[in-house]
Design a protein around this motif. Structure first.
Motif, PDB file in Angstrom:
ATOM      1  N   ARG A 235       1.058  -1.148   0.018  1.00 53.59           N
ATOM      2  CA  ARG A 235      -0.096   0.038  -0.168  1.00 53.59           C
ATOM      3  C   ARG A 235       1.002   1.110  -0.037  1.00 53.59           C
ATOM      4  O   ARG A 235       1.897   1.301   0.566  1.00 53.59           O
ATOM      5  CB  ARG A 235      -0.726   0.015   1.128  1.00 53.59           C
ATOM      6  N   SER A 236       0.356   2.412  -0.708  1.00 54.17           N
ATOM      7  CA  SER A 236       1.173   3.505  -0.666  1.00 54.17           C
ATOM      8  C   SER A 236       0.310   4.828  -1.078  1.00 54.17           C
ATOM      9  O   SER A 236      -1.104   4.470  -1.160  1.00 54.17           O
ATOM     10  CB  SER A 236       2.290   3.373  -1.781  1.00 54.17           C
ATOM     11  N   GLN A 237       0.551   5.882  -1.064  1.00 52.91           N
ATOM     12  CA  GLN A 237      -0.027   7.102  -1.639  1.00 52.91           C
ATOM     13  C   GLN A 237      -0.664   6.889  -3.081  1.00 52.91           C
ATOM     14  O   GLN A 237      -1.501   7.561  -3.251  1.00 52.91           O
ATOM     15  CB  GLN A 237       0.642   8.250  -1.415  1.00 52.91           C
ATOM     16  N   TYR A 238       0.182   6.026  -3.769  1.00 54.28           N
ATOM     17  CA  TYR A 238      -0.223   5.996  -5.282  1.00 54.28           C
ATOM     18  C   TYR A 238      -1.436   4.689  -5.365  1.00 54.28           C
ATOM     19  O   TYR A 238      -1.910   4.463  -6.588  1.00 54.28           O
ATOM     20  CB  TYR A 238       0.972   5.637  -6.096  1.00 54.28           C
ATOM     21  N   SER A 239      -1.331   3.730  -4.541  1.00 51.22           N
ATOM     22  CA  SER A 239      -2.180   2.503  -4.616  1.00 51.22           C
ATOM     23  C   SER A 239      -2.801   2.241  -3.322  1.00 51.22           C
ATOM     24  O   SER A 239      -1.958   1.867  -2.318  1.00 51.22           O
ATOM     25  CB  SER A 239      -1.286   1.649  -5.291  1.00 51.22           C
ATOM     26  N   SER A 240      -4.176   1.947  -3.273  1.00 53.15           N
ATOM     27  CA  SER A 240      -4.599   1.531  -1.742  1.00 53.15           C
ATOM     28  C   SER A 240      -4.289   0.045  -1.510  1.00 53.15           C
ATOM     29  O   SER A 240      -4.184  -0.465  -0.519  1.00 53.15           O
ATOM     30  CB  SER A 240      -6.157   1.690  -1.938  1.00 53.15           C
ATOM     31  N   MET A 241      -4.105  -0.851  -2.598  1.00 55.71           N
ATOM     32  CA  MET A 241      -3.717  -2.230  -2.445  1.00 55.71           C
ATOM     33  C   MET A 241      -3.068  -2.741  -3.785  1.00 55.71           C
ATOM     34  O   MET A 241      -3.789  -2.681  -4.547  1.00 55.71           O
ATOM     35  CB  MET A 241      -4.786  -3.072  -2.047  1.00 55.71           C
ATOM     36  N   ALA A 242      -1.988  -3.260  -3.792  1.00 53.08           N
ATOM     37  CA  ALA A 242      -1.470  -3.979  -4.738  1.00 53.08           C
ATOM     38  C   ALA A 242      -0.966  -5.217  -4.347  1.00 53.08           C
ATOM     39  O   ALA A 242      -0.298  -5.549  -3.465  1.00 53.08           O
ATOM     40  CB  ALA A 242      -0.280  -3.187  -5.274  1.00 53.08           C
ATOM     41  N   ILE A 243      -1.434  -6.211  -5.317  1.00 54.29           N
ATOM     42  CA  ILE A 243      -1.077  -7.760  -4.970  1.00 54.29           C
ATOM     43  C   ILE A 243       0.131  -8.336  -5.733  1.00 54.29           C
ATOM     44  O   ILE A 243      -0.083  -8.215  -6.892  1.00 54.29           O
ATOM     45  CB  ILE A 243      -2.296  -8.667  -4.682  1.00 54.29           C
ATOM     46  N   TYR A 244       1.219  -8.921  -5.123  1.00 57.00           N
ATOM     47  CA  TYR A 244       2.003  -9.514  -6.334  1.00 57.00           C
ATOM     48  C   TYR A 244       2.228 -10.820  -5.759  1.00 57.00           C
ATOM     49  O   TYR A 244       2.496 -11.466  -4.567  1.00 57.00           O
ATOM     50  CB  TYR A 244       3.573  -8.766  -5.724  1.00 57.00           C
ATOM     51  N   ILE A 245       2.224 -11.759  -6.593  1.00 57.90           N
ATOM     52  CA  ILE A 245       2.568 -13.305  -6.539  1.00 57.90           C
ATOM     53  C   ILE A 245       3.965 -13.412  -7.052  1.00 57.90           C
ATOM     54  O   ILE A 245       4.130 -13.462  -8.469  1.00 57.90           O
ATOM     55  CB  ILE A 245       1.471 -14.168  -7.146  1.00 57.90           C
ATOM     56  N   THR A 246       5.048 -13.957  -6.481  1.00 57.11           N
ATOM     57  CA  THR A 246       6.344 -14.418  -7.048  1.00 57.11           C
ATOM     58  C   THR A 246       6.760 -15.685  -6.545  1.00 57.11           C
ATOM     59  O   THR A 246       5.907 -16.208  -5.695  1.00 57.11           O
ATOM     60  CB  THR A 246       7.389 -13.376  -6.646  1.00 57.11           C
ATOM     61  N   PHE A 247       7.892 -15.912  -6.643  1.00 55.97           N
ATOM     62  CA  PHE A 247       8.351 -17.535  -6.494  1.00 55.97           C
ATOM     63  C   PHE A 247       9.670 -17.412  -5.788  1.00 55.97           C
ATOM     64  O   PHE A 247      10.794 -18.261  -5.892  1.00 55.97           O
ATOM     65  CB  PHE A 247       8.327 -18.418  -7.552  1.00 55.97           C
ATOM     66  N   GLU A 248      10.048 -16.494  -5.019  1.00 55.70           N
ATOM     67  CA  GLU A 248      11.250 -16.299  -4.603  1.00 55.70           C
ATOM     68  C   GLU A 248      11.108 -14.945  -3.347  1.00 55.70           C
ATOM     69  O   GLU A 248      10.274 -14.308  -3.302  1.00 55.70           O
ATOM     70  CB  GLU A 248      12.486 -15.838  -5.107  1.00 55.70           C
ATOM     71  N   ASN A 249      12.146 -14.990  -2.540  1.00 56.19           N
ATOM     72  CA  ASN A 249      12.406 -13.750  -1.633  1.00 56.19           C
ATOM     73  C   ASN A 249      12.636 -12.609  -2.408  1.00 56.19           C
ATOM     74  O   ASN A 249      13.262 -12.616  -3.314  1.00 56.19           O
ATOM     75  CB  ASN A 249      13.353 -14.078  -0.471  1.00 56.19           C
ATOM     76  N   LEU A 250      12.171 -11.500  -1.911  1.00 53.26           N
ATOM     77  CA  LEU A 250      12.544 -10.118  -2.696  1.00 53.26           C
ATOM     78  C   LEU A 250      14.005 -10.266  -2.389  1.00 53.26           C
ATOM     79  O   LEU A 250      14.932  -9.574  -3.496  1.00 53.26           O
ATOM     80  CB  LEU A 250      11.822  -8.828  -1.793  1.00 53.26           C
ATOM     81  N   PHE A 251      14.778 -10.586  -1.450  1.00 56.98           N
ATOM     82  CA  PHE A 251      16.015 -10.257  -1.141  1.00 56.98           C
ATOM     83  C   PHE A 251      16.597 -11.199   0.027  1.00 56.98           C
ATOM     84  O   PHE A 251      15.673 -11.819   0.790  1.00 56.98           O
ATOM     85  CB  PHE A 251      16.626  -9.085  -0.667  1.00 56.98           C
TER      86      PHE A 251
END
Length: 216
Positions: free
Chosen positions: A200-216
């Motif tokens: 969530r940010s000032q630009y989006s009330s909710m964004a959903i991401y599906i991935t297959f790894e840790n971000l870092f």
């Protein structure tokens, strides 16, 4: 009829396309206890990327990427993880290459989206210099065994922050953009097999991401 926009008005370097040929050199430091879901150690790298007409590039520029990742165990089931990236670019940089962050593992998109500012639209911010920070608390919540396979479930909360600067802009930390949220990881044996992030940010009330790894 073509509607006017900043890209057509400014005609930045690289607008007409061209060939980019790169030479890269880097140093890597890795003391993680494991690659998938580390609980201690560090993973840092310093990379220099050079595009030059000497090896066939239409552009002449240098990209320096400094990345530091840290993992600290706060108990038997809680890990604090953080990542800092600083990436200045110098020279005749095509605008489309500013939308990339370099890495010793794999290149990723610039600021915005699942790999940087979760909850901010992808590539919303593009500039010649970038800074990014990601901060996570990872909680191991449940272990089970299905079809003779070990599965571990993790819940995490996160805060992401970053900004870009244009070529001649003064480097200050004013106007840093941020996002926040939570997610779920499912780990198979020692390999991460699935992740869901909700940002969530000032630009989006909710964004959903599906991935297959840790971000870092």
């Amino acid at each position: 009829y073509i509607e006017a926009n900043r890209l057509l008005e400014n005609l930045p370097t690289g607008f007409a396309g061209g060939i980019t040929s790169l030479l890269q050199y880097g140093l890597l430091y890795d003391t993680r206890d494991q690659e998938a879901g580390p609980t201690s150690g560090a993973w840092s790298d310093a990379l220099v990327e050079y595009a030059s007409p000497i090896w066939g590039s239409d552009y002449n520029y240098v990209r320096l990427t400094l990345t530091d990742r840290r993992y600290i165990s706060l108990g038997s089931r809680i890990v604090y993880a953080q990542r800092f990236i600083f990436e200045p670019m110098f020279g005749d940089v095509p605008f489309y290459d500013m939308a990339i962050i370099n890495s010793s593992y794999r290149r990723q998109g610039g600021l915005g989206g699942s790999t940087s500012l979760r909850g901010v639209p992808r590539l919303l911010f593009v500039g010649q210099h970038k800074i990014l920070g990601n901060f996570e608390l990872r909680f191991e919540t449940y272990k089970t065994r299905i079809l003779k396979q070990d599965l571990t479930f993790y819940i995490h909360t996160f805060l992401d922050a970053g900004r870009v600067w244009l070529k001649n802009e003064k480097l200050t930390l004013a106007d840093v953009r941020n996002s926040y949220g939570a997610g779920l990881h499912i780990r198979w044996k020692k390999d991460l097999i699935g992740a869901i992030d909700i940002g969530r940010s000032q630009y989006s009330s909710m964004a959903i991401y599906i991935t297959f790894e840790n971000l870092f």
